[in-house]
Design a protein around this motif. Sequence first.
Motif, mmCIF file in Angstrom:
data_model
loop_
_atom_site.group_PDB
_atom_site.id
_atom_site.type_symbol
_atom_site.label_atom_id
_atom_site.label_comp_id
_atom_site.label_asym_id
_atom_site.label_seq_id
_atom_site.Cartn_x
_atom_site.Cartn_y
_atom_site.Cartn_z
ATOM 1 N N ARG A 11 1.076 -1.210 -0.188
ATOM 2 C CA ARG A 11 -0.019 0.201 -0.200
ATOM 3 C C ARG A 11 0.983 1.204 0.072
ATOM 4 O O ARG A 11 2.099 0.989 0.711
ATOM 5 C CB ARG A 11 -0.756 -0.173 1.638
ATOM 6 C CG ARG A 11 -2.053 1.289 1.732
ATOM 7 C CD ARG A 11 -2.658 0.945 2.837
ATOM 8 N NE ARG A 11 -2.677 0.507 3.673
ATOM 9 C CZ ARG A 11 -2.327 1.678 4.653
ATOM 10 N NH1 ARG A 11 -2.468 2.713 4.346
ATOM 11 N NH2 ARG A 11 -1.826 1.284 6.110
ATOM 12 N N ASP A 51 -1.585 -0.858 -4.427
ATOM 13 C CA ASP A 51 -2.884 -0.319 -4.707
ATOM 14 C C ASP A 51 -2.152 0.660 -5.329
ATOM 15 O O ASP A 51 -3.737 1.875 -5.684
ATOM 16 C CB ASP A 51 -3.308 0.388 -2.958
ATOM 17 C CG ASP A 51 -2.060 0.939 -2.724
ATOM 18 O OD1 ASP A 51 -1.080 0.992 -2.829
ATOM 19 O OD2 ASP A 51 -3.034 1.834 -1.350
ATOM 20 N N ARG A 70 -7.575 -3.755 -6.222
ATOM 21 C CA ARG A 70 -8.451 -2.128 -5.381
ATOM 22 C C ARG A 70 -8.186 -1.101 -3.862
ATOM 23 O O ARG A 70 -7.536 -1.610 -2.685
ATOM 24 C CB ARG A 70 -9.235 -2.286 -4.050
ATOM 25 C CG ARG A 70 -10.795 -3.171 -5.504
ATOM 26 C CD ARG A 70 -12.366 -4.499 -4.917
ATOM 27 N NE ARG A 70 -12.160 -3.911 -3.646
ATOM 28 C CZ ARG A 70 -12.630 -4.020 -3.542
ATOM 29 N NH1 ARG A 70 -13.378 -5.503 -2.631
ATOM 30 N NH2 ARG A 70 -13.114 -3.828 -1.675
ATOM 31 N N ASP A 72 -9.085 0.028 -2.111
ATOM 32 C CA ASP A 72 -10.478 0.692 -0.633
ATOM 33 C C ASP A 72 -9.802 -0.827 0.166
ATOM 34 O O ASP A 72 -10.972 -0.995 1.046
ATOM 35 C CB ASP A 72 -11.092 0.840 -1.162
ATOM 36 C CG ASP A 72 -12.059 -0.166 -1.913
ATOM 37 O OD1 ASP A 72 -11.031 -0.824 -2.098
ATOM 38 O OD2 ASP A 72 -13.417 -0.109 -1.827
ATOM 39 N N HIS A 73 -9.234 -1.475 0.164
ATOM 40 C CA HIS A 73 -9.320 -2.814 1.185
ATOM 41 C C HIS A 73 -8.643 -2.586 2.401
ATOM 42 O O HIS A 73 -7.614 -1.599 2.658
ATOM 43 C CB HIS A 73 -7.921 -3.592 0.526
ATOM 44 C CG HIS A 73 -8.874 -4.710 -0.532
ATOM 45 N ND1 HIS A 73 -9.406 -5.128 -0.670
ATOM 46 C CD2 HIS A 73 -8.228 -4.865 -1.624
ATOM 47 C CE1 HIS A 73 -9.793 -6.070 -1.655
ATOM 48 N NE2 HIS A 73 -8.794 -5.521 -2.583
ATOM 49 N N ARG A 79 -6.376 -7.701 0.762
ATOM 50 C CA ARG A 79 -5.841 -7.492 -0.694
ATOM 51 C C ARG A 79 -5.200 -8.829 -1.603
ATOM 52 O O ARG A 79 -5.689 -8.876 -2.905
ATOM 53 C CB ARG A 79 -4.866 -6.286 -0.313
ATOM 54 C CG ARG A 79 -3.798 -6.059 -1.441
ATOM 55 C CD ARG A 79 -2.462 -4.569 -1.876
ATOM 56 N NE ARG A 79 -4.023 -4.047 -0.511
ATOM 57 C CZ ARG A 79 -4.749 -3.241 -1.516
ATOM 58 N NH1 ARG A 79 -4.985 -2.072 -2.410
ATOM 59 N NH2 ARG A 79 -4.857 -1.879 -0.197
#
Length: 248
Positions: A11, A51, A70, A72-73, A79
């Motif tokens: 992320r 991400d 995605r 927004d995990h 994820r």
Amino acid sequence: MTRALIIIPARLTSTRLPDKPLADIEGEPMIVRVWRQAHAAEMGRVVVAADAEEICTAVRAAGGEALMTRPDHASGSDRIFEALNRIDPDAEAEIVVNVQGDLPTIDPALIRTCASVLDGKGPHIATLAAEIVDLEERINPNVVKVVGTPLPERNRLRALYFTRATAPHGDGPLYHHIGLYAYRRSALERFVALDPSPLEKRERLEQLRALEDGMRIDVAVVDTVPLGVDTPADLERARQLVKKARRT
């Protein structure tokens, strides 16, 4: 060993270390170094689940495989589950290893050790821990402790609880939990379908969700705790470790 797939969730956003996966370590982004260590475990396919396209671009430029997931995990587990179903739709991989994207100096042997816990029947999830030798770590709430009961296998525990408190009470070793996980595929699917549990929310420890649902987590006790990079100071330490390793 049962067929395994390593997925590294990454992320871009980090409060204490902006753009952490792309932080330079001796000429390479940190996420690339993690990918290299995971690849060196020689367990088969390694995929970075990101991400942000910048992460994917960095990994692919180094010859690795990366997948945009995605943004927004809520967790790395969510994820890797998305990535798993997209890259292995025929469910060929029975074991999924979650290697955190902020472990640039992790020993590949630790990854193999974690996955090997699932070679036998019994546990749904496997993880690692090391005995705490530093008094400060025993009382540090940022050092997560695993409370477990010894199993017949050497250096193995069955996890009973994970906590930020100093536990268990009394004489005997305390164990520093290492956030590396191997899941049976069915266990990961079961886990991500659960709502966050009461103890998970109280301790802020995701693995308690599995225990509260009755899942079994076995722990391999190892000798070292890999460096997790969360702060600029951690990053500098990682750079020095990589530089030293290159000289030897």
